[in-house]
Write a protein that holds these residues in place. Structure first.
Motif, PDB file in Angstrom:
ATOM      1  N   HIS A  16      68.692  19.468  19.472  1.00  0.00           N
ATOM      2  CA  HIS A  16      69.883  20.683  19.893  1.00  0.00           C
ATOM      3  C   HIS A  16      70.460  21.386  18.337  1.00  0.00           C
ATOM      4  O   HIS A  16      69.933  21.516  17.672  1.00  0.00           O
ATOM      5  CB  HIS A  16      71.349  19.277  20.055  1.00  0.00           C
ATOM      6  CG  HIS A  16      71.967  18.789  18.838  1.00  0.00           C
ATOM      7  ND1 HIS A  16      72.988  19.802  17.694  1.00  0.00           N
ATOM      8  CD2 HIS A  16      71.615  17.729  18.005  1.00  0.00           C
ATOM      9  CE1 HIS A  16      73.286  19.244  16.630  1.00  0.00           C
ATOM     10  NE2 HIS A  16      72.615  18.276  16.695  1.00  0.00           N
ATOM     11  N   ASP A  17      70.971  22.869  19.432  1.00  0.00           N
ATOM     12  CA  ASP A  17      71.106  23.840  18.342  1.00  0.00           C
ATOM     13  C   ASP A  17      72.746  24.019  18.695  1.00  0.00           C
ATOM     14  O   ASP A  17      73.486  24.317  19.780  1.00  0.00           O
ATOM     15  CB  ASP A  17      70.779  24.956  18.453  1.00  0.00           C
ATOM     16  CG  ASP A  17      68.897  24.370  18.452  1.00  0.00           C
ATOM     17  OD1 ASP A  17      68.202  24.894  17.410  1.00  0.00           O
ATOM     18  OD2 ASP A  17      68.554  24.198  19.134  1.00  0.00           O
ATOM     19  N   GLU A  18      73.572  24.464  17.565  1.00  0.00           N
ATOM     20  CA  GLU A  18      74.612  25.305  17.969  1.00  0.00           C
ATOM     21  C   GLU A  18      74.742  26.389  17.746  1.00  0.00           C
ATOM     22  O   GLU A  18      74.242  27.019  16.193  1.00  0.00           O
ATOM     23  CB  GLU A  18      76.137  24.303  16.537  1.00  0.00           C
ATOM     24  CG  GLU A  18      76.187  22.804  17.254  1.00  0.00           C
ATOM     25  CD  GLU A  18      77.120  22.234  15.980  1.00  0.00           C
ATOM     26  OE1 GLU A  18      77.394  23.162  15.295  1.00  0.00           O
ATOM     27  OE2 GLU A  18      77.118  21.054  15.588  1.00  0.00           O
ATOM     28  N   LEU A  19      75.427  27.172  18.643  1.00  0.00           N
ATOM     29  CA  LEU A  19      74.780  28.523  18.605  1.00  0.00           C
ATOM     30  C   LEU A  19      76.556  29.449  19.187  1.00  0.00           C
ATOM     31  O   LEU A  19      77.044  28.173  19.586  1.00  0.00           O
ATOM     32  CB  LEU A  19      73.967  29.013  19.323  1.00  0.00           C
ATOM     33  CG  LEU A  19      72.637  28.734  18.912  1.00  0.00           C
ATOM     34  CD1 LEU A  19      71.829  29.150  20.666  1.00  0.00           C
ATOM     35  CD2 LEU A  19      72.582  29.561  17.769  1.00  0.00           C
ATOM     36  N   PRO A  20      76.785  30.004  18.157  1.00  0.00           N
ATOM     37  CA  PRO A  20      78.186  30.587  18.095  1.00  0.00           C
ATOM     38  C   PRO A  20      78.448  30.640  20.120  1.00  0.00           C
ATOM     39  O   PRO A  20      78.332  31.097  20.661  1.00  0.00           O
ATOM     40  CB  PRO A  20      78.157  31.949  18.480  1.00  0.00           C
ATOM     41  CG  PRO A  20      76.728  32.238  17.232  1.00  0.00           C
ATOM     42  CD  PRO A  20      75.689  31.377  17.840  1.00  0.00           C
ATOM     43  N   GLY A  21      79.062  29.471  20.158  1.00  0.00           N
ATOM     44  CA  GLY A  21      80.465  29.518  21.473  1.00  0.00           C
ATOM     45  C   GLY A  21      79.700  29.164  22.524  1.00  0.00           C
ATOM     46  O   GLY A  21      80.272  27.923  23.632  1.00  0.00           O
ATOM     47  N   LEU A  22      78.368  28.048  22.069  1.00  0.00           N
ATOM     48  CA  LEU A  22      77.408  27.796  23.240  1.00  0.00           C
ATOM     49  C   LEU A  22      77.026  25.964  22.249  1.00  0.00           C
ATOM     50  O   LEU A  22      76.476  25.810  20.827  1.00  0.00           O
ATOM     51  CB  LEU A  22      76.045  27.828  23.700  1.00  0.00           C
ATOM     52  CG  LEU A  22      76.519  29.500  23.642  1.00  0.00           C
ATOM     53  CD1 LEU A  22      75.257  30.113  23.779  1.00  0.00           C
ATOM     54  CD2 LEU A  22      77.667  29.799  24.919  1.00  0.00           C
ATOM     55  N   MET A  23      76.910  24.672  23.039  1.00  0.00           N
ATOM     56  CA  MET A  23      75.948  24.075  22.985  1.00  0.00           C
ATOM     57  C   MET A  23      74.889  23.337  22.923  1.00  0.00           C
ATOM     58  O   MET A  23      74.744  23.571  24.258  1.00  0.00           O
ATOM     59  CB  MET A  23      77.001  22.765  22.550  1.00  0.00           C
ATOM     60  CG  MET A  23      76.139  21.407  22.026  1.00  0.00           C
ATOM     61  SD  MET A  23      75.354  21.240  20.683  1.00  0.00           S
ATOM     62  CE  MET A  23      77.797  20.795  19.663  1.00  0.00           C
ATOM     63  N   LEU A  24      73.907  23.997  22.879  1.00  0.00           N
ATOM     64  CA  LEU A  24      72.822  23.162  23.461  1.00  0.00           C
ATOM     65  C   LEU A  24      71.784  22.287  22.915  1.00  0.00           C
ATOM     66  O   LEU A  24      71.458  21.194  22.081  1.00  0.00           O
ATOM     67  CB  LEU A  24      71.922  24.569  23.229  1.00  0.00           C
ATOM     68  CG  LEU A  24      71.956  25.969  23.335  1.00  0.00           C
ATOM     69  CD1 LEU A  24      71.052  27.116  22.991  1.00  0.00           C
ATOM     70  CD2 LEU A  24      72.691  25.932  24.790  1.00  0.00           C
ATOM     71  N   ARG A  25      71.669  21.348  23.873  1.00  0.00           N
ATOM     72  CA  ARG A  25      71.111  19.625  23.937  1.00  0.00           C
ATOM     73  C   ARG A  25      69.088  20.088  24.506  1.00  0.00           C
ATOM     74  O   ARG A  25      69.475  20.417  25.261  1.00  0.00           O
ATOM     75  CB  ARG A  25      71.691  18.800  24.294  1.00  0.00           C
ATOM     76  CG  ARG A  25      72.655  18.686  23.744  1.00  0.00           C
ATOM     77  CD  ARG A  25      73.607  17.058  24.530  1.00  0.00           C
ATOM     78  NE  ARG A  25      73.581  17.358  25.376  1.00  0.00           N
ATOM     79  CZ  ARG A  25      73.171  16.614  26.833  1.00  0.00           C
ATOM     80  NH1 ARG A  25      73.062  15.538  26.314  1.00  0.00           N
ATOM     81  NH2 ARG A  25      73.577  16.929  28.058  1.00  0.00           N
ATOM     82  N   VAL A  26      68.294  20.087  24.125  1.00  0.00           N
ATOM     83  CA  VAL A  26      66.642  20.093  24.216  1.00  0.00           C
ATOM     84  C   VAL A  26      66.163  18.888  24.245  1.00  0.00           C
ATOM     85  O   VAL A  26      66.039  18.623  23.249  1.00  0.00           O
ATOM     86  CB  VAL A  26      66.152  21.690  23.524  1.00  0.00           C
ATOM     87  CG1 VAL A  26      65.091  22.155  23.613  1.00  0.00           C
ATOM     88  CG2 VAL A  26      67.552  22.376  23.060  1.00  0.00           C
ATOM     89  N   GLY A  27      65.287  19.206  25.759  1.00  0.00           N
ATOM     90  CA  GLY A  27      64.075  18.191  24.975  1.00  0.00           C
ATOM     91  C   GLY A  27      62.716  18.775  25.413  1.00  0.00           C
ATOM     92  O   GLY A  27      62.657  19.808  26.618  1.00  0.00           O
ATOM     93  N   ALA A  28      61.741  18.383  25.099  1.00  0.00           N
ATOM     94  CA  ALA A  28      60.681  19.116  25.695  1.00  0.00           C
ATOM     95  C   ALA A  28      59.424  17.469  25.572  1.00  0.00           C
ATOM     96  O   ALA A  28      59.447  16.663  24.606  1.00  0.00           O
ATOM     97  CB  ALA A  28      60.073  20.096  24.935  1.00  0.00           C
ATOM     98  N   ALA A  29      57.830  17.705  26.528  1.00  0.00           N
ATOM     99  CA  ALA A  29      57.144  17.224  26.989  1.00  0.00           C
ATOM    100  C   ALA A  29      55.815  17.464  27.230  1.00  0.00           C
ATOM    101  O   ALA A  29      56.321  17.944  28.275  1.00  0.00           O
ATOM    102  CB  ALA A  29      57.538  15.780  26.903  1.00  0.00           C
ATOM    103  N   THR A  30      54.829  16.457  27.112  1.00  0.00           N
ATOM    104  CA  THR A  30      53.628  17.263  27.394  1.00  0.00           C
ATOM    105  C   THR A  30      52.588  15.901  28.228  1.00  0.00           C
ATOM    106  O   THR A  30      52.514  15.340  26.714  1.00  0.00           O
ATOM    107  CB  THR A  30      53.633  18.579  26.338  1.00  0.00           C
ATOM    108  OG1 THR A  30      52.047  19.105  26.963  1.00  0.00           O
ATOM    109  CG2 THR A  30      52.911  17.812  25.213  1.00  0.00           C
TER     110      THR A  30
END
Length: 279
Positions: A7-21
């Motif tokens: 996950h990434d904390e960016l100004p004003g945003l909270m992103l949660r991320v997943g990836a698979a291949t």
């Protein structure tokens, strides 16, 4: 199956991320590449065989990774980076003629600044896709650059027929050519609770949009959602490599859902393939 999460904390945003291949059931080599770092998310589906496709898609990912540490990105910066990726692939072919014919799709999204505020830049070259899910409605944001998409738009075949058409894997734009690398770019304002799915056609050739939406609704965690989408595509046939990146945006960032026109493209800008709870 391999996976990454974070996950990434960016100004004003909270992103949660997943990836698979996954390589799938037929191919022996995974020529897909993916990037999910900072505010840059990319899926590239290589083509060319004999590992050349893997080289091309890897060049795209490494080139786009250069944007991760840059500040105040614009959509034009993203476009220029895709052009640079194309140039690097061509240079790699010149240095290694045995890889002649290699190329790759490239699609994804980047956090950019537009009008002094955070926006998404969704970009696409080829037939990999970006979907956006908001309040139970799933929309295909990108437009496939493929022969079957042109046939669908001309009214020659239906979307259902396109899924099994003999030319379904023929792309009309790709990176790795000196004539067909033009990218489409859409600029979207962020929306609280939205979810993006970035995927290679190994997913969409196996799963309908309705099935994709069903899996997304069943799995709120992005990493689990990405893994389940890949697993479902492999179980449905796995005729190609399958790669998925899921990006969730949490927090309060506004509700403006307007979409600007693609840049440097004459394509129709209307979102494709909407599915909602009302259907």
């Amino acid at each position: 199956m391999s996976a990454v999460t974070g996950h990434d904390e960016l100004p004003g945003l909270m992103l949660r991320v997943g990836a698979a291949t996954d390589t799938g059931r037929v191919r022996t080599l995974n020529e897909d590449s993916a990037l999910a770092e900072g505010g840059i998310f990319v899926v590239a589906d290589g083509m060319g065989g004999h590992a050349a496709g893997e080289v091309a898609s890897g060049i795209v990912v490494e080139t786009m990774r250069d944007l991760v540490t840059r500040g105040d990105l614009t959509a034009d910066d993203v476009t220029r980076q895709l052009i640079l990726a194309n140039q690097r692939i061509l240079a790699a072919v010149a240095a290694h003629p045995e890889n002649k014919g290699m190329g790759t799709t490239a699609t994804g999204l980047a956090l950019v600044t537009a009008g002094g505020a955070d926006h998404w830049a969704v970009f696409n070259v080829g037939d990999s896709r970006v979907y956006r899910s908001i309040d139970g409605t799933l929309t295909q944001v990108t437009v496939d650059h493929s022969e079957v998409q042109e046939l669908v738009e001309a009214g020659v075949i239906t979307s259902e027929e396109a899924r099994v058409h003999p030319a379904r894997n023929v792309v009309t734009r790709s990176l790795g050519t000196d004539y067909a690398y033009q990218s489409d770019v859409w600029v979207l304002p962020p929306y609280a609770g939205e979810r993006f799915v970035i995927c290679s056609d190994g997913l969409t050739n196996e799963l309908t949009d309705a099935r994709l939406r069903e899996i997304l609704l069943q799995h709120p965690e992005p990493q689990i959602a990405a893994e389940e989408l890949v697993r479902a595509a492999v179980e449905a046939g796995g005729r190609d490599n399958v790669t998925v990146v899921v990006v969730d945006l949490d927090g309060t960032v506004g509700d403006d859902l307007s979409v600007t026109s693609p840049r440097a493209s004459g394509e129709d800008t209307a979102p494709r393939g909407q599915l909602s709870d009302k259907e």
